[in-house]
Scaffold this motif. Structure first.
Motif, mmCIF file in Angstrom:
data_model
loop_
_atom_site.group_PDB
_atom_site.id
_atom_site.type_symbol
_atom_site.label_atom_id
_atom_site.label_comp_id
_atom_site.label_asym_id
_atom_site.label_seq_id
_atom_site.Cartn_x
_atom_site.Cartn_y
_atom_site.Cartn_z
ATOM 1 N N VAL A 18 5.696 -8.645 -0.192
ATOM 2 C CA VAL A 18 6.222 -10.226 0.469
ATOM 3 C C VAL A 18 7.472 -10.619 0.102
ATOM 4 N N PHE A 19 8.396 -10.551 1.195
ATOM 5 C CA PHE A 19 9.904 -10.993 1.155
ATOM 6 C C PHE A 19 10.153 -12.299 1.644
ATOM 7 N N ASP A 20 10.892 -13.210 1.211
ATOM 8 C CA ASP A 20 11.247 -14.386 1.972
ATOM 9 C C ASP A 20 12.259 -14.069 3.128
ATOM 10 N N GLU A 21 12.688 -14.926 3.560
ATOM 11 C CA GLU A 21 13.644 -14.695 4.730
ATOM 12 C C GLU A 21 15.015 -14.316 4.351
ATOM 13 N N THR A 22 15.429 -14.537 3.024
ATOM 14 C CA THR A 22 16.775 -13.982 2.620
ATOM 15 C C THR A 22 16.565 -12.365 1.993
ATOM 16 N N GLY A 23 15.387 -11.819 2.007
ATOM 17 C CA GLY A 23 15.266 -10.396 1.398
ATOM 18 C C GLY A 23 14.879 -10.447 0.116
ATOM 19 N N ALA A 24 14.502 -11.743 -0.494
ATOM 20 C CA ALA A 24 14.061 -11.668 -1.836
ATOM 21 C C ALA A 24 12.766 -11.289 -2.009
ATOM 22 N N VAL A 25 12.410 -10.476 -2.881
ATOM 23 C CA VAL A 25 10.913 -9.970 -3.144
ATOM 24 C C VAL A 25 10.320 -11.329 -3.998
ATOM 25 N N LEU A 26 9.237 -11.582 -3.111
ATOM 26 C CA LEU A 26 8.072 -12.726 -3.840
ATOM 27 C C LEU A 26 6.990 -12.167 -4.481
ATOM 28 N N SER A 27 6.612 -10.925 -4.192
ATOM 29 C CA SER A 27 5.516 -10.203 -4.949
ATOM 30 C C SER A 27 5.226 -8.839 -4.351
ATOM 31 N N VAL A 28 4.809 -8.041 -5.306
ATOM 32 C CA VAL A 28 4.455 -6.760 -4.932
ATOM 33 C C VAL A 28 3.068 -6.423 -5.532
ATOM 34 N N ALA A 29 2.428 -5.666 -4.719
ATOM 35 C CA ALA A 29 1.098 -5.431 -5.041
ATOM 36 C C ALA A 29 0.861 -3.943 -4.844
ATOM 37 N N ARG A 30 0.270 -2.932 -5.535
ATOM 38 C CA ARG A 30 0.141 -1.557 -5.669
ATOM 39 C C ARG A 30 -1.295 -1.136 -5.815
ATOM 40 N N ARG A 31 -1.746 -0.080 -5.223
ATOM 41 C CA ARG A 31 -2.722 0.759 -5.327
ATOM 42 C C ARG A 31 -2.392 2.208 -5.299
ATOM 43 N N ARG A 32 -3.107 3.007 -6.209
ATOM 44 C CA ARG A 32 -2.729 4.454 -6.505
ATOM 45 C C ARG A 32 -3.911 5.039 -5.188
ATOM 46 N N ILE A 33 -3.435 6.142 -4.657
ATOM 47 C CA ILE A 33 -4.165 6.690 -3.547
ATOM 48 C C ILE A 33 -4.339 8.333 -3.849
ATOM 49 N N PRO A 34 -5.558 8.404 -4.215
ATOM 50 C CA PRO A 34 -6.154 9.906 -4.791
ATOM 51 C C PRO A 34 -5.665 10.785 -3.672
ATOM 52 N N GLN A 35 -5.021 12.038 -3.979
ATOM 53 C CA GLN A 35 -4.803 13.127 -3.313
ATOM 54 C C GLN A 35 -6.159 13.856 -3.415
ATOM 55 N N ILE A 36 -6.498 14.502 -2.399
ATOM 56 C CA ILE A 36 -7.501 15.478 -2.399
ATOM 57 C C ILE A 36 -6.892 16.863 -1.985
ATOM 58 N N MET A 37 -7.292 17.921 -2.858
ATOM 59 C CA MET A 37 -6.553 18.989 -2.795
ATOM 60 C C MET A 37 -7.770 20.243 -3.047
ATOM 61 N N THR A 38 -8.771 20.340 -2.031
ATOM 62 C CA THR A 38 -9.936 21.369 -2.137
ATOM 63 C C THR A 38 -9.596 22.797 -2.077
ATOM 64 N N LYS A 39 -8.418 22.972 -1.398
ATOM 65 C CA LYS A 39 -8.045 24.352 -1.511
ATOM 66 C C LYS A 39 -6.483 24.391 -1.512
ATOM 67 N N ALA A 40 -6.105 25.788 -1.965
ATOM 68 C CA ALA A 40 -4.585 25.792 -2.197
ATOM 69 C C ALA A 40 -3.692 25.460 -1.004
ATOM 70 N N ARG A 41 -2.775 24.781 -1.263
ATOM 71 C CA ARG A 41 -1.701 24.373 -0.124
ATOM 72 C C ARG A 41 -2.548 23.328 0.861
ATOM 73 N N HIS A 42 -3.552 22.724 0.524
ATOM 74 C CA HIS A 42 -3.932 21.639 1.180
ATOM 75 C C HIS A 42 -3.843 20.273 0.443
ATOM 76 N N VAL A 43 -3.386 19.373 0.930
ATOM 77 C CA VAL A 43 -3.091 18.209 0.298
ATOM 78 C C VAL A 43 -3.399 17.006 1.241
ATOM 79 N N GLU A 44 -4.496 16.317 1.034
ATOM 80 C CA GLU A 44 -5.084 15.189 1.717
ATOM 81 C C GLU A 44 -5.329 14.092 1.119
ATOM 82 N N ARG A 45 -6.065 13.076 1.998
ATOM 83 C CA ARG A 45 -6.404 11.703 1.544
ATOM 84 C C ARG A 45 -7.492 11.178 2.472
ATOM 85 N N ASP A 46 -8.502 10.418 1.837
ATOM 86 C CA ASP A 46 -9.332 9.943 2.648
ATOM 87 C C ASP A 46 -8.804 8.593 3.289
ATOM 88 N N MET A 47 -8.773 8.729 4.662
ATOM 89 C CA MET A 47 -8.160 7.729 5.607
ATOM 90 C C MET A 47 -8.794 6.235 5.299
#
Length: 508
Positions: A18-47
């Motif tokens: 969330v930014f204010d109108e001047t571009g200042a950051v008011l808050s940041v929230a993060r979540r890690r998204i697991p990568q799914i690699m069931t086969k070599a060279r396959h890098v996926e995620r659950d939509m």
């Protein structure tokens, strides 16, 4: 006062800012998204998991911002470019989303390189197809998952999936549309390009294209219930994260190069005419009549992160216990190493390179008396050298006088100065938190008239930037090291495939 919400989804983390109108950051929230690699060279995620995590991040960011959700005037998303996200004809996810780290389509690309398809695509679309390009992945699905291919209703990008979850509208934007299927001159879908790739059956699967700052809908009641946003809040089309990062640091424009040192080595400059060359992607800019020329490879700061994760774990744990920064500690060690002579060089090709898929990473000139600091110095130099490969290519097509640098390692003045010395140009690091999310927010603000255009950044960029100028002595020394770095890559070119052949699964 109005606020803006920028969503930035990378390869491992989704963020809501969330930014204010001047571009200042008011808050940041993060979540890690697991990568799914069931086969070599396959890098996926659950939509569905990606959307659930993003909705949680949005809810947390609003709660932590100190502002009511009613003050969020507009929303925009950016996300990793390329890769592939599919819907069936009922608008449901069709399998996992495919990340841009995926390389399953390498054989398809090699075949296209040999039969003339790649050259035809370069002339038509402004770029040769690569392993994680949507066209390549769709061709792989056609060959290996025909039932899934036959069920495709929509083929779009990661941020387009998030937009769909927010608004229920299907579409993409000008920057993302050009990852495979647009004609370079007109910047619109090329009527015959699907046939070129053998994908003619998908003629109805390409989404409608809008400008990145075009309002394409409002937050649905369902999305509002999950995110805490107010139903009906305007949502704009959003944009490819490479362009968003450039925009967010004030690096989007003619005559400068935006350098993003992240998982990928990203180097881009804007032109007002298309300049096609196999060494870069000539893709759509923010507006018709603008092209974003991008020279990239997956060979940047991820090498530094790998070194820390694999070889510095005990130090990382000790730093956590002490409440200290491992980066500051290592930065001091690297600074001392830079001041003494060293024969150690490093090719930063742990995850990919500009030299083909068989190129691999390696230290050269390593001796028994060298230590961790000497190796880390070589890693950082190798990362900067790889950026110079791409910037050097772009310089042959475009005039660039200055560089804007972003990415985690850019926060270290030692590393920023190294980039200036290696590139031989003034490098500016702006005090920009969450550059890609701010680039998305600029589009959101433009869409509702808060800004006159996405490039009308309300900040005084001169006051939030720090310039690093090349040191002539260091530049000369690094020119010599870069020359050897390049000569070694040429010498190793015929050997890398032989090394790769030792893999138990061939090229896996």
């Amino acid at each position: 006062m109005p606020c803006l919400l920028g969503i930035d989804n990378g390869l491992t983390v989704t963020k809501a800012v969330v930014f204010d109108e001047t571009g200042a950051v008011l808050s940041v929230a993060r979540r890690r998204i697991p990568q799914i690699m069931t086969k070599a060279r396959h890098v996926e995620r659950d939509m569905a998991g990606l959307w659930a995590a993003t909705a949680e991040a949005i809810s947390d960011a609003i709660a932590e911002s100190g502002r009511p959700a009613s003050e969020i005037a507009a929303v925009a998303a950016t996300a990793h470019g390329d890769g592939l996200y599919l819907l069936d004809r009922d608008g449901n996810p069709l399998g996992h989303g495919i990340l841009s780290l995926d390389s399953r389509a390498g054989d398809i690309v090699a075949h296209w390189d040999g039969d003339g398809t790649a050259e035809a695509a370069l002339a038509l679309s402004g770029q040769r197809p690569h392993a994680s390009a949507p066209a390549s992945l769709l061709a792989h699905i056609r060959e290996h998952e025909p039932e899934r291919f036959g069920a495709i209703g929509t083929a779009f990008a990661c941020k387009d999936w998030l937009r769909y979850c927010l608004t229920g509208t299907i579409g993409t934007d000008l920057t993302e549309a050009s990852t495979s299927f647009t004609e370079v001159a007109s910047q619109a879908y090329a009527p015959d390009i699907l046939e070129l790739y053998g994908l003619g059956a998908l003629s109805g699967a390409l989404p409608e294209v809008a400008l990145p700052d075009a309002v394409i809908g409002g937050v649905t009641p369902q999305a509002a219930a999950l995110t805490g946003l107010v139903a009906g809040t305007p949502v704009v089309a959003g944009l490819h994260d490479v362009t968003a990062s450039s925009l967010g640091i004030g690096g989007y424009g003619v005559g400068q190069v935006a350098v993003v040192a992240g998982t990928y080595s990203i180097n881009e400059t804007v032109s007002t005419r298309p300049v096609v060359d196999a060494r870069w992607f000539c893709r759509n800019g923010l507006r018709f009549g603008e092209w974003n020329n991008m020279a990239i490879s997956p060979a940047s700061a991820a090498n530094y992160d790998w070194f820390l994760d694999r070889l510095c774990k005990s130090d990382q744990k000790a730093a956590e216990v002490e409440g200290a920064s491992i980066h500051e500690r290592l930065g001091r060690e690297i600074g001392e190493a830079i001041e003494r002579p060293s024969t150690v060089l490093f090719h930063p090709y742990l995850f990919g390179s500009p030299h083909g898929s068989t190129a691999s990473a390696g230290f050269l000139g390593l001796r028994g008396w060298h230590g961790r600091a000497d190796m880390l110095r070589a890693v950082i130099e190798g990362i900067a050298f790889n950026h110079r490969v791409h910037v050097g290519d772009l310089r042959q097509g475009f005039e660039m006088k200055t560089a804007k640098l972003t990415g985690g390692i850019s926060r270290n003045p030692l590393f920023a100065q190294l980039f200036a010395d290696v590139l031989g140009m003034t490098v500016t690091v702006t005090d920009t938190e969450e550059a890609a999310a701010w680039g998305a927010a600029l589009c959101a603000g433009s869409g509702i008239g808060l800004f006159s255009s996405p490039t009308n950044d309300p900040r005084d960029l001169a006051s939030v930037g720090h310039d690093y100028h090349p040191d002539p002595v260091r530049q000369k020394a690094l020119d010599e090291r870069y020359g050897l770095h390049s000569d070694l890559a040429k010498a190793l070119a015929p050997l890398w495939p032989r090394i790769e052949a030792f893999s138990s699964e061939g090229a896996e």
